[in-house]
Scaffold this motif. Structure first.
Motif, PDB file in Angstrom:
ATOM      1  N   ALA A  51       6.200   7.635  -8.324  1.00 24.02           N
ATOM      2  CA  ALA A  51       7.310   6.742  -8.989  1.00 24.02           C
ATOM      3  C   ALA A  51       6.399   5.569  -9.671  1.00 24.02           C
ATOM      4  N   LEU A  52       5.280   5.071  -8.916  1.00 29.39           N
ATOM      5  CA  LEU A  52       4.534   4.098  -9.438  1.00 29.39           C
ATOM      6  C   LEU A  52       3.737   4.496 -10.593  1.00 29.39           C
ATOM      7  N   ARG A  53       3.472   5.626 -10.825  1.00 27.15           N
ATOM      8  CA  ARG A  53       2.584   6.220 -11.885  1.00 27.15           C
ATOM      9  C   ARG A  53       3.492   6.074 -13.164  1.00 27.15           C
ATOM     10  N   GLU A  54       4.639   6.536 -12.904  1.00 23.92           N
ATOM     11  CA  GLU A  54       5.589   6.748 -13.704  1.00 23.92           C
ATOM     12  C   GLU A  54       6.058   5.272 -14.386  1.00 23.92           C
ATOM     13  N   ALA A  83      -1.468   2.693  -3.716  1.00 23.56           N
ATOM     14  CA  ALA A  83      -0.832   2.071  -4.548  1.00 23.56           C
ATOM     15  C   ALA A  83      -1.639   0.792  -5.348  1.00 23.56           C
ATOM     16  N   MET A  84      -2.447   0.036  -4.554  1.00 25.87           N
ATOM     17  CA  MET A  84      -3.451  -0.738  -5.316  1.00 25.87           C
ATOM     18  C   MET A  84      -4.321  -0.465  -6.521  1.00 25.87           C
ATOM     19  N   ASP A  85      -4.490   0.926  -6.386  1.00 25.02           N
ATOM     20  CA  ASP A  85      -5.037   1.643  -7.608  1.00 25.02           C
ATOM     21  C   ASP A  85      -4.222   1.634  -8.868  1.00 25.02           C
ATOM     22  N   VAL A  86      -2.819   1.688  -8.797  1.00 22.33           N
ATOM     23  CA  VAL A  86      -1.987   1.793  -9.767  1.00 22.33           C
ATOM     24  C   VAL A  86      -1.671   0.407 -10.098  1.00 22.33           C
ATOM     25  N   TYR A  87      -1.117  -0.529  -9.238  1.00 23.40           N
ATOM     26  CA  TYR A  87      -0.741  -2.009  -9.507  1.00 23.40           C
ATOM     27  C   TYR A  87      -1.490  -2.864  -8.454  1.00 23.40           C
ATOM     28  N   PRO A  88      -2.737  -2.991  -9.032  1.00 21.67           N
ATOM     29  CA  PRO A  88      -3.535  -3.919  -8.016  1.00 21.67           C
ATOM     30  C   PRO A  88      -3.061  -5.471  -8.071  1.00 21.67           C
ATOM     31  N   GLY A  89      -2.106  -6.052  -8.970  1.00 18.23           N
ATOM     32  CA  GLY A  89      -1.544  -7.339  -8.737  1.00 18.23           C
ATOM     33  C   GLY A  89      -0.276  -7.332  -8.123  1.00 18.23           C
ATOM     34  N   ALA A  90       0.225  -6.402  -7.629  1.00 23.53           N
ATOM     35  CA  ALA A  90       1.497  -6.263  -7.032  1.00 23.53           C
ATOM     36  C   ALA A  90       1.400  -6.765  -5.488  1.00 23.53           C
ATOM     37  N   ASP A 106      -4.665  -5.154  10.784  1.00 26.44           N
ATOM     38  CA  ASP A 106      -5.609  -4.000  10.296  1.00 26.44           C
ATOM     39  C   ASP A 106      -5.286  -3.937   8.517  1.00 26.44           C
ATOM     40  N   ALA A 107      -4.138  -4.212   8.276  1.00 24.75           N
ATOM     41  CA  ALA A 107      -3.508  -3.981   6.926  1.00 24.75           C
ATOM     42  C   ALA A 107      -4.192  -5.280   6.038  1.00 24.75           C
ATOM     43  N   ILE A 108      -4.249  -6.272   6.756  1.00 29.29           N
ATOM     44  CA  ILE A 108      -4.666  -7.726   6.080  1.00 29.29           C
ATOM     45  C   ILE A 108      -6.037  -7.215   5.768  1.00 29.29           C
ATOM     46  N   ASN A 109      -6.742  -6.734   6.417  1.00 26.09           N
ATOM     47  CA  ASN A 109      -8.252  -6.381   6.272  1.00 26.09           C
ATOM     48  C   ASN A 109      -8.246  -5.471   5.063  1.00 26.09           C
ATOM     49  N   VAL A 110      -7.770  -4.426   5.454  1.00 25.80           N
ATOM     50  CA  VAL A 110      -7.875  -2.981   4.581  1.00 25.80           C
ATOM     51  C   VAL A 110      -7.194  -3.306   3.187  1.00 25.80           C
ATOM     52  N   VAL A 111      -6.019  -3.670   3.090  1.00 30.90           N
ATOM     53  CA  VAL A 111      -5.407  -3.717   1.611  1.00 30.90           C
ATOM     54  C   VAL A 111      -4.802  -4.945   1.611  1.00 30.90           C
ATOM     55  N   ASP A 112      -5.525  -6.215   1.815  1.00 29.08           N
ATOM     56  CA  ASP A 112      -5.239  -7.466   1.548  1.00 29.08           C
ATOM     57  C   ASP A 112      -3.950  -7.732   1.396  1.00 29.08           C
ATOM     58  N   LEU A 113      -3.446  -7.456   2.693  1.00 32.54           N
ATOM     59  CA  LEU A 113      -1.812  -7.496   2.817  1.00 32.54           C
ATOM     60  C   LEU A 113      -1.298  -8.897   2.625  1.00 32.54           C
ATOM     61  N   ASP A 114      -0.224  -9.152   1.947  1.00 25.73           N
ATOM     62  CA  ASP A 114       0.191 -10.566   1.591  1.00 25.73           C
ATOM     63  C   ASP A 114       1.070 -10.863   2.627  1.00 25.73           C
ATOM     64  N   HIS A 115       2.135  -9.876   3.140  1.00 23.34           N
ATOM     65  CA  HIS A 115       3.049 -10.478   4.261  1.00 23.34           C
ATOM     66  C   HIS A 115       3.155  -8.967   5.207  1.00 23.34           C
ATOM     67  N   TYR A 116       3.814  -9.284   6.161  1.00 22.60           N
ATOM     68  CA  TYR A 116       4.173  -8.088   7.251  1.00 22.60           C
ATOM     69  C   TYR A 116       5.734  -8.760   7.641  1.00 22.60           C
ATOM     70  N   LEU A 117       6.627  -7.660   7.647  1.00 24.38           N
ATOM     71  CA  LEU A 117       7.986  -7.956   8.262  1.00 24.38           C
ATOM     72  C   LEU A 117       8.121  -7.045   9.637  1.00 24.38           C
ATOM     73  N   LEU A 118       8.845  -7.637  10.720  1.00 21.85           N
ATOM     74  CA  LEU A 118       9.045  -6.929  11.859  1.00 21.85           C
ATOM     75  C   LEU A 118      10.366  -6.327  11.553  1.00 21.85           C
TER      76      LEU A 118
END
Length: 124
Positions: A51-54, A83-90, A106-118
């Motif tokens: 869907a992201l590619r479309e 997904a970062m490869d398709v939309y790096p600014g999202a 881990d995600a903060i370090n690997v994908v430069d996570l902006d937020h997490y929700l519990l």
């Protein structure tokens, strides 16, 4: 999808393999952001990437991608990485259970996570 005035429509994407949770997240997002954003949901990392590619081909802007951490075949961090490869600014948001807060770190370090929700969350 491009609008008649030449502007692109902003998209918020949500990915969760549990259909009930997926619908609930999309519903909550539509209540809050539906007037200004298009909410797109997917129930697997692979279908979300497709869907992201479309969306990219159509010229849509994806502002936020929310992904559940625990999904089969591809967890949320793996999905967000691709997904970062398709939309790096999202903006990237990980949905986690309380027991998975280490995954959010881990995600903060690997994908430069902006937020997490519990999960679960309360809707007002």
């Amino acid at each position: 999808m491009a609008q008649a005035d030449g502007e692109t429509r902003t998209v918020i994407m949500t990915v969760d393999d549990d259909p009930g949770v997926s619908r609930a997240v999309a519903r909550d997002l539509r209540r809050r952001y539906g007037a200004t954003c298009r909410i797109v949901r997917a129930e697997s990392g692979e279908s979300a990437l497709e869907a992201l590619r479309e969306l990219k081909l159509r010229g849509d802007l994806v502002a936020v991608i929310l992904a559940d951490y625990r999904m089969p075949q591809m967890n949320g961090i793996e999905f967000l990485e691709q997904a970062m490869d398709v939309y790096p600014g999202a903006r990237r948001v990980l949905l986690t259970a309380y027991a998975d807060t280490e995954a959010a770190i881990d995600a903060i370090n690997v994908v430069d996570l902006d937020h997490y929700l519990l999960k679960p969350w309360a809707v007002s």
